[in-house]
Design an enzyme around this catalytic site. Structure first.
Site, mmCIF file in Angstrom:
data_model
loop_
_atom_site.group_PDB
_atom_site.id
_atom_site.type_symbol
_atom_site.label_atom_id
_atom_site.label_comp_id
_atom_site.label_asym_id
_atom_site.label_seq_id
_atom_site.Cartn_x
_atom_site.Cartn_y
_atom_site.Cartn_z
ATOM 1 N N LYS A 9 0.829 -1.203 0.000
ATOM 2 C CA LYS A 9 0.000 0.000 0.000
ATOM 3 C C LYS A 9 0.872 1.265 0.000
ATOM 4 O O LYS A 9 2.092 1.188 0.247
ATOM 5 C CB LYS A 9 -0.910 -0.031 1.233
ATOM 6 C CG LYS A 9 -1.807 -1.287 1.285
ATOM 7 C CD LYS A 9 -2.798 -1.191 2.428
ATOM 8 C CE LYS A 9 -3.599 -2.472 2.559
ATOM 9 N NZ LYS A 9 -4.722 -2.329 3.503
ATOM 10 N N TYR A 14 -12.083 -3.040 -2.993
ATOM 11 C CA TYR A 14 -12.610 -3.128 -1.630
ATOM 12 C C TYR A 14 -14.139 -3.121 -1.592
ATOM 13 O O TYR A 14 -14.732 -2.687 -0.598
ATOM 14 C CB TYR A 14 -12.053 -1.972 -0.804
ATOM 15 C CG TYR A 14 -10.606 -2.167 -0.390
ATOM 16 C CD1 TYR A 14 -10.204 -3.300 0.323
ATOM 17 C CD2 TYR A 14 -9.633 -1.219 -0.695
ATOM 18 C CE1 TYR A 14 -8.884 -3.481 0.709
ATOM 19 C CE2 TYR A 14 -8.302 -1.392 -0.307
ATOM 20 C CZ TYR A 14 -7.943 -2.528 0.395
ATOM 21 O OH TYR A 14 -6.641 -2.707 0.786
ATOM 22 N N ASN A 27 -1.691 -0.021 6.904
ATOM 23 C CA ASN A 27 -1.109 -1.266 7.424
ATOM 24 C C ASN A 27 -0.160 -1.968 6.446
ATOM 25 O O ASN A 27 -0.029 -3.185 6.453
ATOM 26 C CB ASN A 27 -2.237 -2.207 7.877
ATOM 27 C CG ASN A 27 -3.203 -2.525 6.754
ATOM 28 O OD1 ASN A 27 -2.953 -2.167 5.604
ATOM 29 N ND2 ASN A 27 -4.285 -3.206 7.060
ATOM 30 N N HIS A 62 -1.714 -5.508 1.740
ATOM 31 C CA HIS A 62 -2.991 -6.227 1.631
ATOM 32 C C HIS A 62 -2.700 -7.626 1.085
ATOM 33 O O HIS A 62 -1.886 -7.778 0.174
ATOM 34 C CB HIS A 62 -3.928 -5.492 0.661
ATOM 35 C CG HIS A 62 -5.090 -6.323 0.217
ATOM 36 N ND1 HIS A 62 -6.231 -6.459 0.974
ATOM 37 C CD2 HIS A 62 -5.281 -7.083 -0.897
ATOM 38 C CE1 HIS A 62 -7.085 -7.262 0.334
ATOM 39 N NE2 HIS A 62 -6.533 -7.644 -0.806
ATOM 40 N N GLU A 79 -9.261 -10.338 -7.339
ATOM 41 C CA GLU A 79 -8.345 -9.208 -7.180
ATOM 42 C C GLU A 79 -7.226 -9.241 -8.232
ATOM 43 O O GLU A 79 -6.829 -8.202 -8.760
ATOM 44 C CB GLU A 79 -7.805 -9.208 -5.741
ATOM 45 C CG GLU A 79 -8.920 -8.873 -4.749
ATOM 46 C CD GLU A 79 -8.610 -9.148 -3.282
ATOM 47 O OE1 GLU A 79 -7.447 -9.487 -2.953
ATOM 48 O OE2 GLU A 79 -9.539 -9.018 -2.459
#
Ligand code: CMP
Length: 133
Positions: free
Chosen positions: A10, A50, A113, A116, A127
């Site tokens: 990310k 998402y 975070n 993913h 995805e």
């Protein structure tokens, strides 16, 4: 079973210069990077990625964060790649993250975070299809 999963470093992981560190963690576990690229994710693509969180209170924050800078997306292949990748990445919740996991070592935050990892084989295929031909 040999399978593929989808991993995204990310924007916070890229900004913190953790691309090499993250790739190393997967390769150390004998997971193979079969495709990789750096992308500027559009709002539309982030919302598709998402979509399962569309009704959550944190959705807008998550989308704005996901498009806040370049990300690195990868197709990863290996033994139980979906489950093993989630162990390498670490828990969603900061207080449950173990040292030695990527999030446990590098992020105290819930949204920002670092990485993913797909949560199921079906999600992984969906995805991967969003980002790779
Ligand atoms: P990821 O594994 O990419 O999947 C969904 C993301 O939503 C998650 O990592 C976090 O970045 C974010 N997220 C999950 N739960 C929350 C929450 N309760 N509040 C804010 N962000 C969250």
């Amino acid at each position: 079973m040999i399978e593929e999963t989808f991993i995204m470093i990310k924007p916070d992981g890229v900004k913190k210069r953790l691309i090499g560190e993250v790739i190393k963690r997967f390769e150390m576990k004998q997971l193979e990077i079969v495709d990789l690229k750096m992308v500027d994710i559009t709002r539309e693509t982030a919302e598709k990625l998402y979509e399962m969180h569309e009704t959550k209170v944190f959705f807008d924050r998550l989308i704005n964060f996901t498009i806040s800078g370049p990300a690195v997306v990868m197709r990863i292949r290996g033994e139980d790649a979906v489950m093993n990748s989630r162990v390498i990445v670490g828990d969603t919740y900061p207080d449950k993250r173990l040292p030695g996991s990527i999030r446990g070592d590098f992020s105290p935050f819930l949204t920002e975070n670092i990485v993913h990892a797909s949560s199921s084989k079906e999600d992984a295929q969906r995805e991967i299809n969003i980002f790779f031909e």
